[in-house]
Motif scaffolding. Structure first.
Motif, PDB file in Angstrom:
ATOM      1  N   LEU A   7       0.829  -1.206   0.000  1.00 47.78           N
ATOM      2  CA  LEU A   7       0.000   0.000   0.000  1.00 47.78           C
ATOM      3  C   LEU A   7       0.862   1.255   0.000  1.00 47.78           C
ATOM      4  CD1 LEU A   7      -2.802  -1.024   2.542  1.00 47.78           C
ATOM      5  CD2 LEU A   7      -2.972  -0.909   0.050  1.00 47.78           C
ATOM      6  N   HIS A   8       1.977   1.182   0.721  1.00 41.99           N
ATOM      7  CA  HIS A   8       2.867   2.341   0.767  1.00 41.99           C
ATOM      8  C   HIS A   8       3.459   2.623  -0.610  1.00 41.99           C
ATOM      9  CE1 HIS A   8       6.817   4.344   1.579  1.00 41.99           C
ATOM     10  NE2 HIS A   8       6.025   5.101   2.306  1.00 41.99           N
ATOM     11  N   ALA A  18       2.347   3.219  13.056  1.00 40.58           N
ATOM     12  CA  ALA A  18       1.497   2.040  13.233  1.00 40.58           C
ATOM     13  C   ALA A  18       2.330   0.778  13.377  1.00 40.58           C
ATOM     14  CB  ALA A  18       0.532   1.919  12.055  1.00 40.58           C
ATOM     15  N   ALA A  19       3.400   0.672  12.581  1.00 38.91           N
ATOM     16  CA  ALA A  19       4.228  -0.537  12.607  1.00 38.91           C
ATOM     17  C   ALA A  19       4.903  -0.708  13.962  1.00 38.91           C
ATOM     18  CB  ALA A  19       5.284  -0.476  11.507  1.00 38.91           C
ATOM     19  N   TRP A  20       5.417   0.386  14.518  1.00 37.87           N
ATOM     20  CA  TRP A  20       6.096   0.285  15.803  1.00 37.87           C
ATOM     21  C   TRP A  20       5.124  -0.162  16.896  1.00 37.87           C
ATOM     22  CZ3 TRP A  20       9.734  -0.803  18.817  1.00 37.87           C
ATOM     23  CH2 TRP A  20       9.758  -0.368  20.136  1.00 37.87           C
ATOM     24  N   LYS A  21       3.940   0.424  16.927  1.00 39.27           N
ATOM     25  CA  LYS A  21       2.977   0.066  17.968  1.00 39.27           C
ATOM     26  C   LYS A  21       2.496  -1.368  17.825  1.00 39.27           C
ATOM     27  CE  LYS A  21       1.496   4.831  18.676  1.00 39.27           C
ATOM     28  NZ  LYS A  21       0.456   5.843  18.450  1.00 39.27           N
ATOM     29  N   GLN A  22       2.311  -1.810  16.578  1.00 39.71           N
ATOM     30  CA  GLN A  22       1.886  -3.192  16.374  1.00 39.71           C
ATOM     31  C   GLN A  22       2.996  -4.171  16.732  1.00 39.71           C
ATOM     32  OE1 GLN A  22      -1.271  -3.746  15.973  1.00 39.71           O
ATOM     33  NE2 GLN A  22      -1.359  -1.534  16.017  1.00 39.71           N
ATOM     34  N   PHE A  27      -4.456   3.897   9.356  1.00 39.46           N
ATOM     35  CA  PHE A  27      -3.964   4.477   8.101  1.00 39.46           C
ATOM     36  C   PHE A  27      -4.924   4.267   6.935  1.00 39.46           C
ATOM     37  CE2 PHE A  27      -1.896   0.311   8.670  1.00 39.46           C
ATOM     38  CZ  PHE A  27      -2.336  -0.356   7.538  1.00 39.46           C
ATOM     39  N   ILE A  28      -5.951   3.414   7.110  1.00 41.19           N
ATOM     40  CA  ILE A  28      -6.893   3.214   6.012  1.00 41.19           C
ATOM     41  C   ILE A  28      -8.107   4.129   6.128  1.00 41.19           C
ATOM     42  CG2 ILE A  28      -6.190   0.816   5.697  1.00 41.19           C
ATOM     43  CD1 ILE A  28      -8.732  -0.069   7.084  1.00 41.19           C
ATOM     44  N   ALA A  29      -8.138   4.953   7.172  1.00 43.90           N
ATOM     45  CA  ALA A  29      -9.270   5.871   7.348  1.00 43.90           C
ATOM     46  C   ALA A  29      -9.442   6.736   6.106  1.00 43.90           C
ATOM     47  CB  ALA A  29      -9.047   6.748   8.571  1.00 43.90           C
ATOM     48  N   THR A  64     -13.605   4.233   8.805  1.00 43.09           N
ATOM     49  CA  THR A  64     -13.573   5.334   9.774  1.00 43.09           C
ATOM     50  C   THR A  64     -12.221   5.441  10.464  1.00 43.09           C
ATOM     51  OG1 THR A  64     -14.317   3.964  11.634  1.00 43.09           O
ATOM     52  CG2 THR A  64     -16.021   4.970  10.232  1.00 43.09           C
ATOM     53  N   GLY A  65     -11.401   4.384  10.396  1.00 40.71           N
ATOM     54  CA  GLY A  65     -10.134   4.367  11.111  1.00 40.71           C
ATOM     55  C   GLY A  65     -10.241   3.745  12.481  1.00 40.71           C
TER      56      GLY A  65
END
Length: 296
Positions: free
Chosen positions: A65-66, A79-83, A107-109, A186-187
């Motif tokens: 997606l990036h 997001a990656a770090w938190k996951q 990030f899909i919001a 909605t995110g």
């Protein structure tokens, strides 16, 4: 006054896990050709990351997606770090779990469900198809050949989980359900990420819906995080297991299957450590830069 907070947070996490599991089970698709299995009482449940597929499906998805400018580098790094932290630490830190939950799939919001599904098909072909473990795929096929249904159970977005299941000819999939309104994300998540206890809740909900006897079902995973799901069924199997799951499986007499060579397994461990270190370094550098800018 502080002691009651932990039980309350644990209770909230259990409630969100149950909601996530029920949402995932409700959204699980069943392929038309498998609506009437020969064996209606038993089924098999497969974790995805490092069980069915080498590496993390959400990482392959996010990278794809990036590349398509679906979101910014800053968004995916956060997001990656938190996951990554959530996967490593588990549920020991409720505050961080809540933070990880709020950021998961954020990030899909603003994007549409159709958009993610269409791109997911492309990304599966370019980044996931060649990473499927042949041994695990063969195990899933054995269950299908015996007339049993086979579901994937993963923390990845359910839209992607369903693509993987469909491409592998499986019955369906359960994954993290992202809230959407009028087809636009909605995110926010519905409940919790489908991780750990939430996976067990999803399996229980699906078993109740489909009339499955969990004592006659099988479950496969590489991670000790999935012990709640593995412990639900009569036939738990450790696939490419981490050290904790391998030790537990041996103690319990569970089957163990490892489709990695020693060199590949070692390389996977080193790569995981390197990625975690890189993520930590990137976040730390970003925070330092932000701090310097704030003082300038």
């Amino acid at each position: 006054m502080s002691p009651p907070e932990k039980p309350r947070r644990a209770s909230n996490l259990q409630r969100r896990s149950k909601l996530a599991g029920e949402a995932a089970a409700a959204a699980a698709e069943v392929e038309t050709a498998l609506d009437h299995p020969v064996d209606t009482d038993s089924a098999a449940f497969f974790d995805v990351d490092n069980t069915v597929m080498q590496g993390a499906s959400i990482f392959h998805l996010a990278r794809g997606l990036h590349r398509r400018e679906f979101f910014t580098t800053r968004e995916i790094l956060g997001a990656a770090w938190k996951q990554a932290y959530f996967r490593i630490v588990g549920v020991e830190d409720p505050e961080h779990v809540a933070d990880a939950r709020s950021s998961a799939l954020s990030f899909i919001a603003g994007h549409t469900v159709t958009e993610l599904e269409e791109l997911g098909e492309e990304i599966f072909d370019e980044a996931m198809a060649h990473r499927i473990w042949p041994g695990t795929r063969a195990l899933a096929q054995l269950h299908l050949d015996e007339g049993q249904r086979v579901w994937l159970v993963t923390a990845a977005p359910i839209e992607i989980a369903q693509i993987i299941a469909r491409r592998l000819g499986l019955t369906g999939a359960m994954g993290t359900v992202a809230e959407h309104e009028n087809g636009v994300y909605t995110g926010r998540l519905v409940g919790e990420m489908l991780h750990g206890p939430a996976k067990a809740e999803a399996v229980k909900a699906l078993a109740a819906r489909e009339g499955l006897d969990l004592a006659r079902c099988s479950a496969y995973s590489d991670s000790a995080n999935d012990l709640p799901m593995l412990s639900l069924v009569g036939d738990p199997v450790a696939i490419n297991p981490d050290a904790t799951l391998r030790a537990h499986a041996r103690q319990q007499g569970w089957r163990i299957r490892d489709y990695r060579t020693g060199r590949k397994a070692a390389r996977a461990g080193l790569m995981a450590a390197a990625l975690a270190g890189a993520a930590a370094g990137t976040v730390a550098a970003g925070m330092a830069l932000k701090e310097r800018r704030g003082h300038s």
